[in-house]
Design a protein around this motif. Structure first.
Motif, short mmCIF file in Angstrom:
data_model
loop_
_atom_site.label_atom_id
_atom_site.label_comp_id
_atom_site.label_asym_id
_atom_site.label_seq_id
_atom_site.Cartn_x
_atom_site.Cartn_y
_atom_site.Cartn_z
N ARG A 19 0.82 -1.22 0.00
CA ARG A 19 0.00 0.00 0.00
C ARG A 19 0.85 1.27 0.00
O ARG A 19 0.42 2.30 -0.50
CB ARG A 19 -0.96 0.00 1.18
CG ARG A 19 -1.87 -1.23 1.18
CD ARG A 19 -3.04 -1.05 2.08
NE ARG A 19 -3.87 0.05 1.62
CZ ARG A 19 -4.76 -0.04 0.64
NH1 ARG A 19 -4.94 -1.18 0.02
NH2 ARG A 19 -5.47 1.00 0.28
N SER A 201 -7.05 3.88 3.37
CA SER A 201 -7.91 2.83 2.81
C SER A 201 -8.34 3.14 1.38
O SER A 201 -8.68 2.22 0.63
CB SER A 201 -9.13 2.61 3.71
OG SER A 201 -9.81 3.83 3.94
N GLY A 202 -8.33 4.42 1.00
CA GLY A 202 -8.55 4.84 -0.38
C GLY A 202 -9.70 4.13 -1.08
O GLY A 202 -10.71 3.80 -0.46
N THR A 203 -9.51 3.90 -2.38
CA THR A 203 -10.61 3.32 -3.15
C THR A 203 -10.81 1.83 -2.84
O THR A 203 -11.88 1.29 -3.06
CB THR A 203 -10.34 3.45 -4.67
OG1 THR A 203 -9.01 3.01 -4.91
CG2 THR A 203 -10.48 4.88 -5.15
N GLU A 204 -9.77 1.18 -2.30
CA GLU A 204 -9.92 -0.26 -2.01
C GLU A 204 -10.77 -0.52 -0.77
O GLU A 204 -11.21 -1.62 -0.54
CB GLU A 204 -8.55 -0.93 -1.84
CG GLU A 204 -7.91 -1.31 -3.14
CD GLU A 204 -6.62 -0.53 -3.34
OE1 GLU A 204 -6.55 0.62 -2.86
OE2 GLU A 204 -5.72 -1.07 -3.98
N GLY A 205 -10.93 0.49 0.06
CA GLY A 205 -11.78 0.33 1.25
C GLY A 205 -11.01 -0.19 2.45
O GLY A 205 -9.88 -0.68 2.36
N ASP A 247 -19.50 4.89 5.32
CA ASP A 247 -18.51 5.92 4.96
C ASP A 247 -17.13 5.62 5.55
O ASP A 247 -16.35 6.54 5.81
CB ASP A 247 -18.98 7.29 5.47
CG ASP A 247 -20.25 7.72 4.77
OD1 ASP A 247 -20.33 7.52 3.55
OD2 ASP A 247 -21.16 8.23 5.46
N PHE A 249 -13.41 5.03 6.56
CA PHE A 249 -12.11 5.44 6.04
C PHE A 249 -11.08 5.26 7.14
O PHE A 249 -11.39 5.42 8.32
CB PHE A 249 -12.14 6.91 5.58
CG PHE A 249 -11.02 7.24 4.62
CD1 PHE A 249 -11.13 6.92 3.27
CD2 PHE A 249 -9.84 7.83 5.07
CE1 PHE A 249 -10.10 7.19 2.39
CE2 PHE A 249 -8.80 8.10 4.19
CZ PHE A 249 -8.93 7.78 2.85
#
Ligand SMILES: C[S@@+](CC[C@H](N)C(=O)[O-])C[C@H]1O[C@@H](n2cnc3c(N)ncnc32)[C@H](O)[C@@H]1O
Length: 264
Positions: A19, A201-205, A247, A249
């Motif tokens: 990551r 965590s970005g777009t991958e969650g 939501d 993050f």
């Protein structure tokens, strides 16, 4: 003892490198790391960062220093056939290592300073091993910049702070981030900088960060009586509620301090 559950820790370290690498790569290249250079990777662990470093110096070399036998074994097996450049793994600690002065273009010390008994002394040694003009980069945390979550989890944060104070009593310096600048300065390095990489965590969650936030690695603290079963249960349910939150993050700030050895 740094490791209690070797496979879990190896998985966590791999997730961390996967990551963070794109941003660490950008910083390393920005600080001048380029092909053909000789690199010392201090505390190279299971070899995942070595693999990435090797992509930047295909015609250079990497010397890994790592004391933990299980991690040396993992790196030895993992790196076979995966790395194009010359490399070697030396099994020793920062305190005991003896390398040739003025022999590396770059020294990288990633998430190890918090474990060192005498980080100032180790920095002096790492600086000695640099060639004049060479660069030392130290990456580590400061626990007063804790992981941040949306939604906020004050109960879990209080329990994690307690776990960290136990870690501190066992010798880990979890506030090492704020000391990195002066280690570099006192070792005679110049052109100092302090930067940060945000692990998130970005777009991958948030599920993609589970190896970092799974509290199972704190179970030895329950066995040692430092955390209660009830506190572990709270940590587990806070992770469950985080991963199921609409939501959700997660982010964590990792510091990168750098300095250059003056030209003779
Ligand atoms: C969190 S891991 C990081 C490993 C690797 N640098 C990475 O980023 O994946 C910490 C590493 O520091 C090493 N370590 C702990 N104490 C050390 C010491 N006194 N000298 C050298 N390495 C040490 C551990 O064995 C482990 O490999």
């Amino acid at each position: 003892m740094y490791l209690s559950d070797v496979p879990r820790e190896i998985n966590r370290l791999q997730n961390q490198v996967d990551r963070m690498w794109p941003k660490e790569r950008r910083n390393l290249v920005g600080l001048g790391l380029k092909d053909g250079m000789s690199v010392l990777e201090f505390a190279s662990g299971p070899g995942f960062f070595t693999e990435r470093l090797a992509t930047l110096v295909p015609n250079g070399s990497i010397t890994c220093v790592e004391p933990e036998p299980a991690l040396v074994k993992h790196a030895t097996e993992y790196l076979k056939g995966r790395v194009g450049c010359r490399y070697e793994i030396l099994q020793t600690t920062g305190e005991a290592m003896e390398l040739k002065d003025n022999s590396f273009d770059f020294v990288v010390a990633r998430i190890v300073y918090q474990f060192l008994r005498d980080p100032a002394l180790v920095t002096q040694k790492l600086a000695r091993y640099l060639k004049p003009g060479g660069t030392l980069i130290i990456t580590d945390y400061d626990a007063e910049i804790p992981p941040i979550t949306e939604p906020p989890q004050p109960e879990a944060r209080a329990i994690l702070a307690k776990a960290m104070s136990v870690g501190a009593q066992m010798g880990a310096n979890l506030l090492v981030g704020r000391r990195l600048w002066n280690f570099l300065k006192n070792a005679g390095l110049t052109e100092l900088d302090l930067d940060a990489v945000v692990f998130h965590s970005g777009t991958e969650g948030v599920r993609s960060c589970l190896p970092q936030i799974d509290p199972t690695r704190l179970e030895p603290l329950v066995k040692a009586g430092a955390l209660t079963e009830a506190e572990m249960k709270t940590l587990r349910s806070s992770v469950d509620s985080l991963v199921t939150s609409k939501d959700a993050f997660y982010f964590r700030v990792v510091l990168m301090a750098s300095g250059r050895k003056p030209l003779a």
